[in-house]
Design a protein around this motif. Structure first.
Motif: not given
Length: 366
Positions: A129-144, A146-158
């Motif tokens: 969903a984050q990636s889809f939003t980035a592409e959709a925003m790019r289409y509308h001229g706002f660059g990539r 997107t919203f930010h998801l909380e990451l695990d502080s150790e693994t840097n994964e969502t």
């Protein structure tokens, strides 16, 4: 060059971990079908090519990533940089389970349905969903953007956080979606979770249950009849919380490697055993697509977006088209147009998109 990426360039810096690479295999008058192989790090993924077009979600690690796209003897190499940022505002994913239950979700025999599996599926869907939003925003001229998801502080994964509610399993099943939203919003905001003033919650209800028996009459034929047999479900968003049921979570992919198969899975939902939330299409892939669309739609409401005439805030059940080069055969039978590989025709009724008005509001949102 036979392999061309049309939406992303070599050396780009990205702030999210699962970019969508849209491209084509150019062989002149030959319409290529098959698979493109994507190598990143020591992992290999395969995505379909349809009439020379492909779309591939590529998982990145923090820092520099060399992504190699291969078809037969042709090859394209891209260097993509995944840069971590420390956003003020973020989305926190929570998998909500009852104090007297193990948190497993409803699933057919043989499908892993543990709390850990749920969190993997949810995290991946939210990265999509984050990636889809980035592409959709790019289409509308706002660059990539997107919203930010909380990451695990150790693994840097969502991060998807299991959250135990004070509700019992039976109590949760007896509550309406509105009552669940009100109760759980208070539950989350009065918890000891940190940064609640700069966080929106995207919650998933582990206890969603569908139950049909012959004593209840004929097997449900309509969505209304299916929902009448489903308890512990919600699809509501607003303020600081979007809340979704998990009746079809078993159709969601637990890993990137399975995405092409899961997004096209032609298995029919057995309404004698499982909830069918497929927009009346009846297939596993359609349940997955409808769920992804609902996720974005309800999250959109937390960003103060209202309903629109087209796009995600109208309906999102065809969002799978954002990640595949062509519709599934069953959608083609229903009159869905063949997906254009580029983004020049993004904002059409048949293509998943954020409407222009939604994108402008998202651009100026915190």
């Amino acid at each position: 060059m036979p392999i061309v990426a049309v939406n992303i360039s070599d050396g780009e810096i990205l702030t999210y971990p699962l970019p969508l690479v849209v491209g084509k295999v150019d062989k002149g008058f030959i319409r290529v079908n098959g698979e493109i192989k994507v190598l990143v790090g020591n992992k290999c993924f395969r995505w379909p090519i349809h009439q020379g077009h492909f779309r591939a979600l590529v998982p990145l690690t923090v820092g520099e990533n060399v992504v190699t796209l291969t078809w037969l003897t042709d090859e394209l190499s891209l260097t993509l940089h995944y840069q971590l940022i420390d956003p003020v505002y973020r989305i926190r994913l929570v998998y909500i389970y009852c104090h007297d239950h193990d948190g497993s979700f409803q699933a057919p025999p043989g499908e892993e349905n543990t709390m850990e599996s749920a969190c993997r599926r949810i995290a991946l869907a939210c990265n999509m969903a984050q990636s889809f939003t980035a592409e959709a925003m790019r289409y509308h001229g706002f660059g990539r953007q997107t919203f930010h998801l909380e990451l695990d502080s150790e693994t840097n994964e969502t991060k998807c956080l299991p959250f135990q509610t004070k509700l019992s399993f039976n109590q949760a099943l007896e509550m309406s979606s509105e009552s669940l939203w009100m109760y759980l919003a208070r539950d989350l905001m009065t918890s000891d979770l940190t940064h609640k003033d700069t966080t929106k919650f995207l919650g998933f209800l582990s206890f969603t249950r569908y139950a049909w028996t012959p004593e209840k009459g004929e097997v449900p034929r309509t969505h209304r009849q299916v929902m009448a047999l489903t308890r512990g479900h919600a699809a509501l968003g607003g303020g600081g919380l979007a809340l979704l049921g998990t009746g079809c979570l078993h159709t969601w992919s637990p890993c990137v490697a399975q995405l092409p198969v899961r997004l096209t899975d032609p298995t029919m939902i057995d309404r004698r055993q499982l909830m069918d939330d497929s927009a009346n299409r009846g297939f596993y892939w359609a349940c997955y697509s409808t769920g992804l669309g609902a996720l974005l739609h309800e999250l959109g409401h937390t960003f103060d977006l209202g309903h629109t005439a087209t796009g995600i805030m109208c309906r999102g059940d065809n969002i799978y088209l954002a990640f595949l080069p062509a519709p599934n055969p069953t959608d083609l039978q229903m009159g869905i147009n063949v997906c254009v590989c580029g983004t020049e025709d993004l904002e059409t009724d048949d293509q998943p998109h954020w409407a222009r008005s939604s994108s402008v509001m998202l651009h100026f949102h915190k």
